[in-house]
Design an enzyme around this catalytic site. Structure first.
Site, PDB file in Angstrom:
ATOM      1  N   CYS A  54       0.832  -1.207   0.000  1.00  0.00           N
ATOM      2  CA  CYS A  54       0.000   0.000   0.000  1.00  0.00           C
ATOM      3  C   CYS A  54       0.867   1.258   0.000  1.00  0.00           C
ATOM      4  O   CYS A  54       0.414   2.323  -0.418  1.00  0.00           O
ATOM      5  CB  CYS A  54      -0.947   0.018   1.190  1.00  0.00           C
ATOM      6  SG  CYS A  54      -0.136  -0.087   2.807  1.00  0.00           S
ATOM      7  N   HIS A 310      -1.918   0.608   7.662  1.00  0.00           N
ATOM      8  CA  HIS A 310      -2.385   0.566   6.280  1.00  0.00           C
ATOM      9  C   HIS A 310      -2.541   1.974   5.723  1.00  0.00           C
ATOM     10  O   HIS A 310      -2.681   2.949   6.476  1.00  0.00           O
ATOM     11  CB  HIS A 310      -3.728  -0.179   6.223  1.00  0.00           C
ATOM     12  CG  HIS A 310      -4.262  -0.402   4.848  1.00  0.00           C
ATOM     13  ND1 HIS A 310      -3.519  -0.947   3.818  1.00  0.00           N
ATOM     14  CD2 HIS A 310      -5.493  -0.142   4.315  1.00  0.00           C
ATOM     15  CE1 HIS A 310      -4.264  -1.025   2.727  1.00  0.00           C
ATOM     16  NE2 HIS A 310      -5.455  -0.540   3.004  1.00  0.00           N
TER      17      HIS A 310
END
Length: 467
Positions: A54, A310
């Protein structure tokens, strides 16, 4: 365009050490070995197949969305054909690579009034100023390795599809070739023509290596502070702040503050100008970091959002969310440099320093007069709102709209309803007083509140996850 296979081995080894450190864990390499895969459900949204990448995928998605906003409405995104989407992806990759070639002077940054201004024109297409050389990592032929990552959504998106082995990354690094491009036009043309290679297995790594090769390994290490750290955490496999900043701003600084900050006698360089897309993190709500004005106020209404584990993206079509360049906004920025705890006040003794940074009068008589206005009770502090109201008129100050629509992207299918990538849509309302966070949206709102205090969001589709 030229190819230099004889020089690749040494260059790729240097890049590999910078990215992974001295040793590469096969399971981490496997998690990063995906391509830029578009969702079949949300055709402009990239899929993240495993934890870790990510740090590359979210910034690329942010630049992709930024450029789509300039040409389409939200309701049109699912109608865009795949060829056009691929062109926007190639443009986003090109733009990030071009950022890495831009030179931003550190000298005199903190006192340079012009440093806060930045062009707000769309940068989705290369301009004549975007010259190379650009060093692009590529694979001429697909590799047949043990940990396959197909160019479409895998059956189990959060796990590598098979057991990784050391020969995978060894074969990958020995197979990488390097191509040079002299300008952004030829680079983007190449990416559009050969985009399938970056949508296939290892595409994310090939792009990351291209960014580092174009920037230069030595330059990246210098911007990271020569700390001896790798861009990807050797234990957890997540990208560090230096990697995130490299893709968002073009510089690999591991710090999120504005300009230069003296810490323990060391001058540490953070973010030097407004980026095209911004950055918000929940860690600021938890008081671990304080994100500077630059990252919170990009030249577009797109932000990469970070939870503890994240990265995702929040964006809006509301152009009024872009903070204008003005004297009062510059004053807010400089004030925040001295409000290190984010408490909306500074020590009175710092007033002269703030005025100097703003190139305002610092005569003793004026300072004394201003102190009488700003701190009439001699409490020794200068309140933020009092400072702005005293030096500027109300019509000079910028305020965001009271309500606007936002959208959120999360590339992990497991974090979306029924394991399908979807953009969430919500209506933001900026309240006059503090809004309590419910358990369902606490993480999201607490992150968003670092940009817009007293924020509330009513989601029209589903409540998105930052994780």
């Amino acid at each position: 365009m030229t190819e230099r296979p004889k020089l690749v081995s040494e260059s790729i080894q240097e890049v590999s050490q910078l990215v992974w450190g001295p040793n590469i864990r096969p399971e981490l390499f496997a998690r990063w070995s995906q391509g830029f895969i578009f969702s079949g459900d949300e055709r402009t949204a990239l899929i993240q197949t495993s934890g870790g990448p990510c740090a590359v995928i979210a910034p690329v998605q942010a630049f992709l969305i930024k450029n789509l906003i300039a040409s389409y409405q939200f309701s049109q995104l699912r109608e865009i054909d795949s060829t056009t989407v691929d062109q926007y992806l190639a443009a986003a990759l090109t733009e990030i690579l071009c950022q890495c070639k831009q030179l931003v002077s550190v000298a005199g940054h903190a006192g340079d009034k012009s440093s806060s201004s930045s062009s707000t024109e769309d940068s989705g297409s290369p301009t004549h100023q975007d010259h190379g050389p650009f060093h692009i990592a590529c694979l001429d032929d697909p590799l047949s390795l043990s940990s396959e990552c197909p160019g479409s959504s895998p059956t189990e998106p959060d796990q590598p599809s098979s057991t990784p082995s050391a020969k995978d990354y060894s074969l990958f690094h020995s197979s990488v070739r390097l191509r040079d491009f002299e300008n952004a036009h030829s680079l983007q043309s190449h990416l559009e023509t050969h985009l399938d290679r970056y949508k296939a297995q290892y595409g994310v790594l090939l792009f990351l290596y291209s960014v580092i090769l174009t920037k230069g390994v030595r330059k990246v290490r210098e911007e990271m502070g020569d700390l001896g750290e790798s861009l990807i955490d050797a234990t957890q496999g997540h990208g560090g702040q230096g990697l995130i900043n490299l893709l968002i701003t073009g510089r690999a600084s591991p710090y999120v503050w504005d300009g230069i900050k003296n810490v323990g006698g060391l001058d540490l360089v953070g973010v030097l100008k407004r980026p095209a897309v911004g950055f918000l993190t929940r860690l600021e709500h938890l008081r671990y970091v304080q994100v500077g004005w630059y990252l919170k106020n990009p030249t577009s209404q797109v932000w990469v959002m970070a939870s503890e584990t994240h990265l995702s993206v929040v964006f809006s079509w509301c152009k009024k969310l872009v903070t204008p360049d003005s004297e009062v906004e510059r004053a807010k920025q400089v004030f925040s440099w001295y409000d290190t705890e984010g408490n909306h006040f500074i020590q009175a003794e710092k007033l002269k320093d703030v005025l100097e940074k703003l190139n305002l009068c610092t005569d003793d008589d004026f300072i004394q007069f201003l102190m009488a206005e700003l701190d009439p009770d001699s409490m020794g502090v200068i309140l933020y709102h009092k400072f702005i109201e005293t030096l500027f008129t109300p019509d000079q100050s910028y305020s965001p709209p009271d309500t606007f629509l936002i959208h959120h992207y999360n590339g992990l299918e497991s974090s979306c309803p029924v394991n399908k990538i979807q953009y969430a849509e919500g209506r933001v309302t900026l309240q006059e007083s503090h809004v309590g966070f419910t358990s369902g949206n606490c993480e999201f709102l607490s992150c968003l509140a670092t940009k817009w205090p007293n924020v509330d969001v009513q989601w029209s589709t589903f409540t998105p996850s930052l994780n």
